[in-house]
Every structure is written in structure tokens, then in C-alpha cells.
Design a protein around this motif. Structure first.
Motif, PDB file in Angstrom:
ATOM      1  N   ARG A  29     -28.699   0.934 -38.597  1.00 54.90           N
ATOM      2  CA  ARG A  29     -28.449  -0.027 -37.659  1.00 54.90           C
ATOM      3  C   ARG A  29     -27.720  -1.512 -38.168  1.00 54.90           C
ATOM      4  N   SER A  30     -27.873  -1.628 -39.732  1.00 54.21           N
ATOM      5  CA  SER A  30     -27.043  -2.503 -40.083  1.00 54.21           C
ATOM      6  C   SER A  30     -25.826  -2.098 -40.611  1.00 54.21           C
ATOM      7  N   GLU A  34     -21.637  -8.508 -36.633  1.00 54.46           N
ATOM      8  CA  GLU A  34     -20.999  -9.244 -35.765  1.00 54.46           C
ATOM      9  C   GLU A  34     -20.190 -10.450 -36.215  1.00 54.46           C
ATOM     10  N   PHE A  35     -19.019 -10.567 -35.825  1.00 52.99           N
ATOM     11  CA  PHE A  35     -18.193 -11.449 -36.272  1.00 52.99           C
ATOM     12  C   PHE A  35     -17.775 -12.519 -35.427  1.00 52.99           C
ATOM     13  N   GLY A  66     -18.424  -0.323 -33.233  1.00 57.22           N
ATOM     14  CA  GLY A  66     -19.810  -0.781 -33.216  1.00 57.22           C
ATOM     15  C   GLY A  66     -20.067  -2.083 -33.474  1.00 57.22           C
ATOM     16  N   ASP A  67     -18.905  -2.713 -34.234  1.00 57.91           N
ATOM     17  CA  ASP A  67     -18.867  -4.306 -34.365  1.00 57.91           C
ATOM     18  C   ASP A  67     -18.999  -4.966 -33.234  1.00 57.91           C
ATOM     19  N   PHE A 107     -18.715  -9.389 -27.593  1.00 56.87           N
ATOM     20  CA  PHE A 107     -17.564  -8.399 -27.174  1.00 56.87           C
ATOM     21  C   PHE A 107     -17.988  -7.476 -28.011  1.00 56.87           C
ATOM     22  N   LYS A 108     -18.364  -6.124 -27.690  1.00 57.97           N
ATOM     23  CA  LYS A 108     -18.601  -4.940 -28.778  1.00 57.97           C
ATOM     24  C   LYS A 108     -17.555  -4.197 -28.684  1.00 57.97           C
ATOM     25  N   PHE A 109     -16.981  -3.690 -29.666  1.00 61.46           N
ATOM     26  CA  PHE A 109     -15.997  -2.802 -29.896  1.00 61.46           C
ATOM     27  C   PHE A 109     -16.736  -1.216 -30.031  1.00 61.46           C
ATOM     28  N   ASN A 110     -16.428  -0.255 -28.875  1.00 58.37           N
ATOM     29  CA  ASN A 110     -16.772   1.061 -28.945  1.00 58.37           C
ATOM     30  C   ASN A 110     -15.802   2.038 -28.832  1.00 58.37           C
ATOM     31  N   GLN A 111     -14.541   1.683 -29.365  1.00 52.52           N
ATOM     32  CA  GLN A 111     -13.330   2.513 -29.553  1.00 52.52           C
ATOM     33  C   GLN A 111     -12.491   1.745 -30.476  1.00 52.52           C
ATOM     34  N   SER A 112     -11.720   2.607 -31.232  1.00 49.71           N
ATOM     35  CA  SER A 112     -10.782   2.290 -32.058  1.00 49.71           C
ATOM     36  C   SER A 112      -9.454   1.920 -31.313  1.00 49.71           C
TER      37      SER A 112
END
Length: 221
Positions: A29-30, A34-35, A66-67, A107-112
Motif C-alpha cells: 500500500r505504501s 501522493e504528490f 498508482g500515485d 487525480f490518481k494515475f492509473n496508466q503510464s
């Protein structure tokens, strides 16, 4: 060895295994970060309009699937637009994929691939309140459409139009929804895989704990 002793040893081994599993789950999980955009989360027009501080900050970061990216702003004075590259270059605030107006957008990144964000106020965008970043490829080669996670402290405006590269569109979170059917940005060449990072060190550390604790538990058998 009596039944009571064997039973106690079995219980102790179960506790050890459960403890190791909890450590591994926590490490997984870690692995996501989160930026805060710009380093402080403040989404506003820069005081120095000669360069783009948001892009300069993003170039020093290493974003992975995931970030999450956090934008903080006054909801009645600004907004965040997730846009294609053409709209980013021209500061076109009418052609966006998604618009967020809640004041605390996560906003979560779920793809590159590349991501483009601009201010919903054109004048601010022209003063370099805009952000271009690249999310590194997933080592497992699993990809999904980008989806913003629900914002804290207010509703998020979501529901992007068709996602990049013909993939499925993300599911919108609860809250105000604003849609503009604009094609998503095309994928660009992803940067080389990241070098070793604290994420890998954490996973290696938890693996070492499991390797040490398991043999120790077997001594009771």
C-alpha cells in the motif's frame, strides 16, 4: 511432546505468518505516493511569468502508476482542466477532457504516459499555470484508464471523455460532473524505467523480515 505443547507451537507459527503478511500488505500500500502539485499543492498563476515552475518541478519527480496528484485552489476563482496536448499548448479552456472545481482535486494515475493540466482561467494558463508530466510505465505491464479519486473536502468534477489509446474511460466519482467530448492526449514515448528507489528498499526490507522470522518459528516444531 504433548498435544498442548504442539498446539501452542502451531498457534505461535500462525501468529508469525500473520504478522509477516501484514507487513507485506502495508509495504504494497505504501508503494503509492501522493504528490502536492508544485511541491506545496498550491495551484495558482506563478508570480514569475518568465518560465513554468510547475513543469520544472515535475521534471524532478518520478511519477508512477498508482500515485496521485493534489491540486489546492479557491473553487470560486480557479479550476483544474485535464486536457490534450493541443489545448495545453494553446491554453484552450473550452476543449478539455475533464474539469475539476472542488478546490481540492486529487487525480490518481492509473496508466503510464503524458498528462496535461491547465488552469480553467485562460489568463492564468497564459501565465504558466499549467502542468505537463509523464507517468512511468508499470513494471507488470498492466494499464488502465486514468481516473481521479474523490477529492477531500468537496465534490470533484470528473468523467473524462474517451481515454488515451482507445482504452476504457474511467468511472466518475460521486459529485458534480462536467463533460467535454474532446479526444484524449495520444501516448508519447515513456521514459526509461526508474532506478532503485525507496519503494524497492521497503519491499526488500519486508522480504528480509519474512526470511528471518519463518525459520525461527520452525525451531519450535
Amino acid at each position: 511432546m504433548g498435544r498442548g505443547t504442539s498446539r501452542n507451537i502451531g498457534i505461535n507459527v500462525s501468529h508469525v505468518i500473520g504478522f509477516v503478511c501484514l507487513i507485506l500488505i502495508h509495504a504494497r500500500r505504501s508503494n503509492a505516493f501522493e504528490f502536492s502539485v508544485g511541491g506545496n499543492g498550491k495551484w495558482s498563476a506563478p508570480s514569475d511569468n518568465s518560465s513554468n515552475p510547475f513543469n520544472q518541478w515535475a521534471e524532478r519527480m518520478r511519477f508512477q502508476i498508482g500515485d496521485s496528484l493534489v491540486f489546492t485552489y479557491k473553487p470560486n476563482e480557479d479550476s483544474v482542466l485535464y486536457v490534450a496536448k493541443d489545448a495545453f499548448d494553446s491554453c484552450n479552456t473550452y476543449s478539455y477532457i475533464s474539469k475539476y472545481v472542488d478546490g481540492h482535486t486529487v487525480f490518481k494515475f492509473n496508466q503510464s504516459g503524458p498528462f496535461f493540466f491547465i488552469s480553467g482561467v485562460k489568463e492564468n494558463c497564459l501565465k504558466y499555470e499549467k502542468l505537463h508530466l509523464v507517468v512511468l510505465a508499470d513494471r507488470s505491464n498492466k494499464t488502465a484508464a486514468p481516473s481521479p479519486s474523490p477529492s477531500e473536502g468537496g465534490p470533484a468534477a470528473a468523467t473524462p471523455s474517451p481515454a488515451p489509446s482507445g482504452e476504457e474511460s474511467p468511472s466518475p466519482p460521486a459529485g458534480t460532473v462536467e463533460i467535454n467530448p474532446t479526444p484524449a492526449p495520444t501516448s508519447e514515448t515513456s521514459p526509461p524505467p526508474p532506478s532503485s528507489s525507496p519503494r524497492l528498499a521497503l519491499i526488500g526490507f519486508t522480504g528480509s523480515i519474512a526470511a528471518f522470522v519463518a525459520p525461527s518459528a520452525l525451531l519450535f516444531l
